[in-house]
Design an enzyme around this catalytic site. Sequence first.
Site, PDB file in Angstrom:
ATOM      1  N   ASP A  50     -14.963  -4.590   0.588  1.00 25.83           N
ATOM      2  CA  ASP A  50     -13.630  -4.358   1.149  1.00 25.83           C
ATOM      3  C   ASP A  50     -13.670  -2.993   1.843  1.00 25.83           C
ATOM      4  O   ASP A  50     -13.674  -1.937   1.190  1.00 25.83           O
ATOM      5  CB  ASP A  50     -12.590  -4.384   0.026  1.00 25.83           C
ATOM      6  CG  ASP A  50     -11.156  -4.356   0.563  1.00 25.83           C
ATOM      7  OD1 ASP A  50     -10.974  -4.064   1.764  1.00 25.83           O
ATOM      8  OD2 ASP A  50     -10.227  -4.610  -0.215  1.00 25.83           O
ATOM      9  N   ILE A  80      -6.061  -2.457  -7.978  1.00 28.75           N
ATOM     10  CA  ILE A  80      -5.498  -3.810  -7.977  1.00 28.75           C
ATOM     11  C   ILE A  80      -5.988  -4.630  -6.770  1.00 28.75           C
ATOM     12  O   ILE A  80      -6.220  -5.841  -6.890  1.00 28.75           O
ATOM     13  CB  ILE A  80      -3.946  -3.722  -8.042  1.00 28.75           C
ATOM     14  CG1 ILE A  80      -3.316  -5.080  -8.330  1.00 28.75           C
ATOM     15  CG2 ILE A  80      -3.358  -3.116  -6.793  1.00 28.75           C
ATOM     16  CD1 ILE A  80      -3.287  -5.430  -9.773  1.00 28.75           C
ATOM     17  N   ASP A  81      -6.194  -3.972  -5.630  1.00 22.08           N
ATOM     18  CA  ASP A  81      -6.695  -4.662  -4.443  1.00 22.08           C
ATOM     19  C   ASP A  81      -8.110  -5.195  -4.671  1.00 22.08           C
ATOM     20  O   ASP A  81      -8.444  -6.292  -4.229  1.00 22.08           O
ATOM     21  CB  ASP A  81      -6.729  -3.715  -3.234  1.00 22.08           C
ATOM     22  CG  ASP A  81      -5.344  -3.383  -2.731  1.00 22.08           C
ATOM     23  OD1 ASP A  81      -4.384  -3.554  -3.500  1.00 22.08           O
ATOM     24  OD2 ASP A  81      -5.234  -2.945  -1.570  1.00 22.08           O
ATOM     25  N   ARG A  82      -8.929  -4.367  -5.363  1.00 20.53           N
ATOM     26  CA  ARG A  82     -10.302  -4.795  -5.660  1.00 20.53           C
ATOM     27  C   ARG A  82     -10.283  -6.031  -6.556  1.00 20.53           C
ATOM     28  O   ARG A  82     -11.041  -6.971  -6.357  1.00 20.53           O
ATOM     29  CB  ARG A  82     -11.049  -3.686  -6.404  1.00 20.53           C
ATOM     30  CG  ARG A  82     -11.737  -2.709  -5.513  1.00 20.53           C
ATOM     31  CD  ARG A  82     -12.341  -1.598  -6.359  1.00 20.53           C
ATOM     32  NE  ARG A  82     -13.675  -1.907  -6.826  1.00 20.53           N
ATOM     33  CZ  ARG A  82     -14.335  -1.163  -7.717  1.00 20.53           C
ATOM     34  NH1 ARG A  82     -13.777  -0.099  -8.246  1.00 20.53           N
ATOM     35  NH2 ARG A  82     -15.561  -1.496  -8.066  1.00 20.53           N
ATOM     36  N   GLY A  91       0.840  -1.206   0.000  1.00 18.80           N
ATOM     37  CA  GLY A  91       0.000   0.000   0.000  1.00 18.80           C
ATOM     38  C   GLY A  91       0.867   1.245   0.000  1.00 18.80           C
ATOM     39  O   GLY A  91       2.092   1.171  -0.142  1.00 18.80           O
ATOM     40  N   ASN A  92       0.241   2.404   0.155  1.00 18.57           N
ATOM     41  CA  ASN A  92       1.015   3.654   0.151  1.00 18.57           C
ATOM     42  C   ASN A  92       1.897   3.791   1.380  1.00 18.57           C
ATOM     43  O   ASN A  92       2.974   4.367   1.303  1.00 18.57           O
ATOM     44  CB  ASN A  92       0.077   4.854   0.024  1.00 18.57           C
ATOM     45  CG  ASN A  92      -0.388   5.023  -1.405  1.00 18.57           C
ATOM     46  OD1 ASN A  92       0.416   4.995  -2.335  1.00 18.57           O
ATOM     47  ND2 ASN A  92      -1.686   5.168  -1.583  1.00 18.57           N
ATOM     48  N   THR A  93       1.436   3.238   2.502  1.00 16.87           N
ATOM     49  CA  THR A  93       2.226   3.413   3.724  1.00 16.87           C
ATOM     50  C   THR A  93       2.722   2.098   4.325  1.00 16.87           C
ATOM     51  O   THR A  93       3.645   2.108   5.124  1.00 16.87           O
ATOM     52  CB  THR A  93       1.399   4.144   4.809  1.00 16.87           C
ATOM     53  OG1 THR A  93       0.210   3.383   5.055  1.00 16.87           O
ATOM     54  CG2 THR A  93       1.010   5.544   4.358  1.00 16.87           C
TER      55      THR A  93
END
Lengths: 205, 205
Positions: B89, B73-75, B7-9
């Site tokens: 989600d 992409i997570d979806r 993820g971003n973090t």
Amino acid sequence: MILCDVGNTSVDLFYVGKRTKLSAEDFDPATVQDSVYYVSVNASFNERIQNYTNWYDLRQLIDWEKYYPTMGIDRIMVCEAVEEGVIVDAGSAITVDVMRGDVYQGGFISLGLRSAQSAYANLSGALDVSFNFEVDLAKMAKNTPDALTVGFLAPLIEKIQSLGKPLYLTGGDAVLLSCFLPEATVDEELIFKGMKKLIEKGVKC
Amino acid sequence: MILCDVGNTSVDLFYVGKRTKLSAEDFDPATVQDSVYYVSVNASFNERIQNYTNWYDLRQLIDWEKYYPTMGIDRIMVCEAVEEGVIVDAGSAITVDVMRGDVYQGGFISLGLRSAQSAYANLSGALDVSFNFEVDLAKMAKNTPDALTVGFLAPLIEKIQSLGKPLYLTGGDAVLLSCFLPEATVDEELIFKGMKKLIEKGVKC
């Protein structure tokens, strides 16, 4: 008699069927000689008018037992306008309230269209897109603008429709929302109608 | 074989049934010798791993015709995990997607719980209140915390319920949302199940 709805940034005046919107900051209450019946959410404006004896705060006429203490004054006014039905006030927030037999049944508060779009944009650059008001809300989406529009509007519109009829739409985004609620009556002067009815009652019910 | 969701973090690793979450900034890809199959939304992380030959981007295995080009992409990964059902989600955004017979039917994106609460707070100090997760969503509200909770959650939960079954809940707020969706299966590892299934398929369908 002048009716006046004082927001944080604007003063909305209603006089012999004509509506005038002015900047709250620039507006000088001394320029008005007639009686003014007002509702206000603007604390600094309230201070400026407190010595004008021709300005009457409609807050005093509200039967607070009918509503709840922290309920926005604008919401109460649009409810006062309607004895029977569902009232959607689509502004910076979208308030939805139900009146049955002139009795307040409760309501809820959704984000306004602009605030929802900003909130999506704040989540991710990929979600910084405009809503598509031509989308079919009944379908699941297969692109980003539709996914946001369906995500925000489809649940809300379906919930509103489940609350029964008649349905009234007011506020700055009333016309936009009416595309999805064709059975609704759009009435941009609902707040002033509520104020007028409250003045006519004159005393607490 | 290690599965990795970037993820971003944070970097979320899944290895022999054990999950480890690390800071994306501090994580050093050189510390991992095993093969890593990953999905990533983090452009700077992608640059850092481009010379590591043991890191495989699962983006290459996706049949993009099944989904849409800007879909997160997570979806896609949680959809890959489910052949039949509705997948919610609940993270910074709440994505809702429908799979029927292993075919993607579309979906929508709502704001996440935190982003919705922030958006309300940004509208007005009066709306800077926490959601009440014990509220009865079937009732119209008569106080501010309930009005916001019902306003945000009741339309969304009812919409999700209208989409059919089975229903899967994943993401950081899955357990919280499951209070209102008791029929749902909470599966916090759905993304890794999707990644694993995609690797097993190995080639584009």
